[in-house]
Write an enzyme that holds these catalytic residues in place. Structure first.
Site, PDB file in Angstrom:
ATOM      1  N   TYR A 137       0.890  -1.167   0.000  1.00 19.47           N
ATOM      2  CA  TYR A 137       0.000   0.000   0.000  1.00 19.47           C
ATOM      3  C   TYR A 137       0.918   1.204   0.000  1.00 19.47           C
ATOM      4  O   TYR A 137       0.862   2.038   0.873  1.00 19.47           O
ATOM      5  CB  TYR A 137      -0.830  -0.092   1.292  1.00 19.47           C
ATOM      6  CG  TYR A 137      -2.003   0.827   1.460  1.00 19.47           C
ATOM      7  CD1 TYR A 137      -3.010   0.922   0.509  1.00 19.47           C
ATOM      8  CD2 TYR A 137      -2.130   1.602   2.628  1.00 19.47           C
ATOM      9  CE1 TYR A 137      -4.099   1.752   0.716  1.00 19.47           C
ATOM     10  CE2 TYR A 137      -3.221   2.421   2.836  1.00 19.47           C
ATOM     11  CZ  TYR A 137      -4.202   2.492   1.873  1.00 19.47           C
ATOM     12  OH  TYR A 137      -5.293   3.311   2.078  1.00 19.47           O
ATOM     13  N   HIS A 142      -2.050   7.626  -2.980  1.00 20.49           N
ATOM     14  CA  HIS A 142      -3.208   6.716  -2.917  1.00 20.49           C
ATOM     15  C   HIS A 142      -3.675   6.542  -1.470  1.00 20.49           C
ATOM     16  O   HIS A 142      -4.861   6.663  -1.172  1.00 20.49           O
ATOM     17  CB  HIS A 142      -2.851   5.362  -3.527  1.00 20.49           C
ATOM     18  CG  HIS A 142      -3.907   4.316  -3.350  1.00 20.49           C
ATOM     19  ND1 HIS A 142      -5.127   4.367  -4.009  1.00 20.49           N
ATOM     20  CD2 HIS A 142      -3.952   3.208  -2.564  1.00 20.49           C
ATOM     21  CE1 HIS A 142      -5.858   3.325  -3.635  1.00 20.49           C
ATOM     22  NE2 HIS A 142      -5.178   2.611  -2.765  1.00 20.49           N
ATOM     23  N   ARG A 151     -11.885   7.554   6.023  1.00 22.03           N
ATOM     24  CA  ARG A 151     -11.711   7.865   7.453  1.00 22.03           C
ATOM     25  C   ARG A 151     -11.831   9.345   7.725  1.00 22.03           C
ATOM     26  O   ARG A 151     -12.929   9.881   7.762  1.00 22.03           O
ATOM     27  CB  ARG A 151     -10.364   7.303   7.951  1.00 22.03           C
ATOM     28  CG  ARG A 151     -10.366   5.789   8.151  1.00 22.03           C
ATOM     29  CD  ARG A 151      -9.046   5.295   8.707  1.00 22.03           C
ATOM     30  NE  ARG A 151      -7.926   5.677   7.858  1.00 22.03           N
ATOM     31  CZ  ARG A 151      -7.473   4.929   6.846  1.00 22.03           C
ATOM     32  NH1 ARG A 151      -8.012   3.764   6.596  1.00 22.03           N
ATOM     33  NH2 ARG A 151      -6.476   5.328   6.107  1.00 22.03           N
ATOM     34  N   ASP A 242      -5.290  -5.104  -9.676  1.00 20.07           N
ATOM     35  CA  ASP A 242      -5.787  -5.724  -8.446  1.00 20.07           C
ATOM     36  C   ASP A 242      -7.270  -5.363  -8.284  1.00 20.07           C
ATOM     37  O   ASP A 242      -7.621  -4.439  -7.564  1.00 20.07           O
ATOM     38  CB  ASP A 242      -4.952  -5.204  -7.268  1.00 20.07           C
ATOM     39  CG  ASP A 242      -5.255  -5.943  -5.986  1.00 20.07           C
ATOM     40  OD1 ASP A 242      -5.731  -7.080  -6.050  1.00 20.07           O
ATOM     41  OD2 ASP A 242      -4.996  -5.368  -4.908  1.00 20.07           O
ATOM     42  N   GLN A 249     -15.634  -3.930   0.230  1.00 22.07           N
ATOM     43  CA  GLN A 249     -14.443  -3.525   0.990  1.00 22.07           C
ATOM     44  C   GLN A 249     -14.810  -2.610   2.158  1.00 22.07           C
ATOM     45  O   GLN A 249     -14.347  -2.784   3.285  1.00 22.07           O
ATOM     46  CB  GLN A 249     -13.481  -2.795   0.042  1.00 22.07           C
ATOM     47  CG  GLN A 249     -12.172  -2.346   0.677  1.00 22.07           C
ATOM     48  CD  GLN A 249     -11.260  -1.628  -0.330  1.00 22.07           C
ATOM     49  OE1 GLN A 249     -11.563  -1.531  -1.521  1.00 22.07           O
ATOM     50  NE2 GLN A 249     -10.140  -1.116   0.149  1.00 22.07           N
ATOM     51  N   TYR A 253     -13.755  -4.299   5.781  1.00 25.79           N
ATOM     52  CA  TYR A 253     -12.298  -4.176   5.970  1.00 25.79           C
ATOM     53  C   TYR A 253     -11.855  -3.919   7.403  1.00 25.79           C
ATOM     54  O   TYR A 253     -10.668  -4.081   7.713  1.00 25.79           O
ATOM     55  CB  TYR A 253     -11.712  -3.118   5.031  1.00 25.79           C
ATOM     56  CG  TYR A 253     -11.674  -1.711   5.567  1.00 25.79           C
ATOM     57  CD1 TYR A 253     -12.829  -0.952   5.605  1.00 25.79           C
ATOM     58  CD2 TYR A 253     -10.492  -1.157   6.044  1.00 25.79           C
ATOM     59  CE1 TYR A 253     -12.793   0.336   6.104  1.00 25.79           C
ATOM     60  CE2 TYR A 253     -10.463   0.127   6.541  1.00 25.79           C
ATOM     61  CZ  TYR A 253     -11.613   0.872   6.566  1.00 25.79           C
ATOM     62  OH  TYR A 253     -11.574   2.141   7.069  1.00 25.79           O
ATOM     63  N   LYS A 262     -11.214  -8.237  -2.400  1.00 20.07           N
ATOM     64  CA  LYS A 262      -9.972  -8.211  -3.177  1.00 20.07           C
ATOM     65  C   LYS A 262      -9.607  -9.554  -3.781  1.00 20.07           C
ATOM     66  O   LYS A 262      -8.861  -9.608  -4.744  1.00 20.07           O
ATOM     67  CB  LYS A 262      -8.818  -7.799  -2.250  1.00 20.07           C
ATOM     68  CG  LYS A 262      -8.953  -6.421  -1.663  1.00 20.07           C
ATOM     69  CD  LYS A 262      -8.475  -5.393  -2.648  1.00 20.07           C
ATOM     70  CE  LYS A 262      -8.405  -4.028  -1.983  1.00 20.07           C
ATOM     71  NZ  LYS A 262      -7.791  -3.054  -2.876  1.00 20.07           N
ATOM     72  N   SER A 266      -7.381 -11.025  -9.607  1.00 22.43           N
ATOM     73  CA  SER A 266      -6.319 -10.057  -9.873  1.00 22.43           C
ATOM     74  C   SER A 266      -5.703 -10.488 -11.189  1.00 22.43           C
ATOM     75  O   SER A 266      -5.549 -11.679 -11.438  1.00 22.43           O
ATOM     76  CB  SER A 266      -5.253 -10.065  -8.780  1.00 22.43           C
ATOM     77  OG  SER A 266      -5.820  -9.782  -7.528  1.00 22.43           O
TER      78      SER A 266
HETATM   79 MN    MN Z   1      -4.172  -3.509  -4.322  1.00 17.03          MN
END
Ligand code: MN
Length: 423
Positions: A137, A142, A151, A242, A249, A253, A262, A266
């Site tokens: 990540y 991003h 959030r 992906d 999600q 999550y 996810k 992919s």
């Molecule tokens: Mn990803």
């Protein structure tokens, strides 16, 4: 360090179109099915697929320590296990064989017929058996965008982000090569304003513009890979889409991270471009502040200047590039990712795959997912045919491309192309 196969002055006796992703300086590795249904490891120059199994049987790799069947396999895992020295010897030898002035194969019609295919007559396969897959990540832009949306806009980056290359363990069972269609997933979501979840097809299927690197056997369990040696254990890179179901999600999550949103699919590009081939395109990574902990510190140019783009092709065949980004925007380098991954003694095997995480640039036009481009559905994107999109629709095809370019020569990854079918 000079790698013969990277010499930009070399040309091939095989015809290569200008601006091809696959000049003789690329020499990627992949696995394909020949017209006679034989599976083999191969490489590619221009639009020619080259059967390395046949080349080896004909003696063209004489002097390089390779087992007889190293290329007569349906995955690259064993070849990758042979290590960097061998990959480099093989790439250099392929470069020699196909160099314009070398008559050895060029003037041997029988051998040529056994070794060469047109790309249009072979069927590309998944190049490695991926044992384990991890997704990082590592794009600050991003992670900031997602933090703002999911959030708190004021504290978009969580406190650990600037200290740890954050990642999660994914599943390798649903990683598919370019050209394989996928199905819209079903799952649980919490509709806006509701306090009970519902079940059904995801309404927010998204792509993630990523790259992924493929490792060799890097360490024994309990040992770690030092950051300044990590690149020796990276075989090469692929384009990586992906696929993500954003509504699933958002509901699932917390607190353990991505799960069914996810792992339904992919997609990767079929040719692994070696780290050696990317060597001329090294660039600095973004400056890291604060300094990472010592085990993550390295100097030099640890990133690569790889232009990336994503396009949506609607069922009418009209394609629209929806974003242009670059691998060099990654805050954490691949070396840091691998060093961090193994710092606790986690074992990494040949054929493991590590995703970069969605690669977004600073500007809106460089965001690496529809979630960001259409800002959670609030800013629909207009396509070339006048349609609008906030996510990927059934029968849309998403195409990711990537290439490096410098001083008139280009090393590319081709594409990863995936059609989304209805649930
Ligand atoms: Mn990803």
């Amino acid at each position: 360090m000079s790698i013969r196969a990277n010499d930009p002055t070399i040309s091939s006796w095989l015809q290569v179109k200008t601006a091809s992703d696959f000049p003789i300086q690329n020499i990627p590795f992949g696995v394909f099915l020949t017209p006679d249904d034989v599976i083999t490891i191969g490489t590619r120059i221009g639009d020619h697929a080259i059967d390395l199994g046949a080349l080896h049987q004909l003696g063209y790799f004489e002097g390089i320590p390779l087992t007889d069947d190293i290329f007569l396999q349906d995955t690259l895992n064993d070849f990758i296990s042979d290590g960097k020295k061998t990959w480099r010897l093989v790439r250099n030898r392929i470069s020699e064989i196909f160099e314009a002035s070398n008559p050895k194969l060029r003037d041997q019609k029988k051998h040529r017929e056994a070794v060469l295919f047109s790309m249009s007559e072979v069927e590309m396969q998944l190049p490695v058996q991926i044992g384990d897959y991890t997704d990082f990540y590592s794009s600050k832009e991003h992670a900031t965008n997602i933090g703002k949306m999911f959030r708190d806009p004021e504290n978009a980056l969580l406190p650990n982000w600037l200290h740890i290359p954050v990642g999660y363990h994914g599943r390798s069972s649903t990683i598919v090569p370019s050209g394989t269609a996928i199905k819209r997933p079903k799952g649980q979501t919490l509709p806006k304003g509701a306090n009970q979840p519902v079940f059904g097809p995801s309404k927010m299927v998204d792509f993630e513009l990523e790259m992924a690197f493929i490792t060799t056997d890097a360490n024994a369990m309990g040992e770690s890979v030092p950051v300044d040696q990590a690149e020796d254990h990276i075989f090469g890179l692929v384009l990586f889409n992906d696929w993500s179901a954003r509504d699933i999600q958002k509901w699932e999550y917390v607190p353990l991270g991505p799960f069914l949103a996810k792992n339904f699919a992919s997609s990767i590009s079929a040719w692994i471009v070696t780290l050696d081939a990317l060597e001329p395109f090294r660039v600095e990574s973004p400056q890291q502040k604060p300094d990472p902990l010592p085990y993550l510190r390295h100097s030099g140019n640890n990133s690569f200047d790889i232009h990336l783009e994503a396009a949506i092709e609607t069922p009418d065949g009209i394609s629209t590039i929806v974003t242009k980004s670059n691998f060099k925007y990654m805050y954490w380098s691949m070396a840091q990712q691998l060093a961090h991954h193994t710092i606790n003694g986690c074992k990494v095997n040949s054929g493991d795959m590590m995703g970069s995480g969605t690669i977004s640039g600073t500007g809106e036009e460089s965001f690496g997912s529809m979630l960001e481009l259409a800002w959670q559905g609030t800013k629909p994107i207009t396509l070339s045919n006048g349609d609008t999109r906030t996510s990927i629709q059934d029968q849309d095809t998403v195409v990711l491309k990537g290439y490096c370019s410098r001083n008139g020569y280009r090393i590319g990854f081709g594409e990863v192309r995936t059609r989304l079918l209805p649930a």
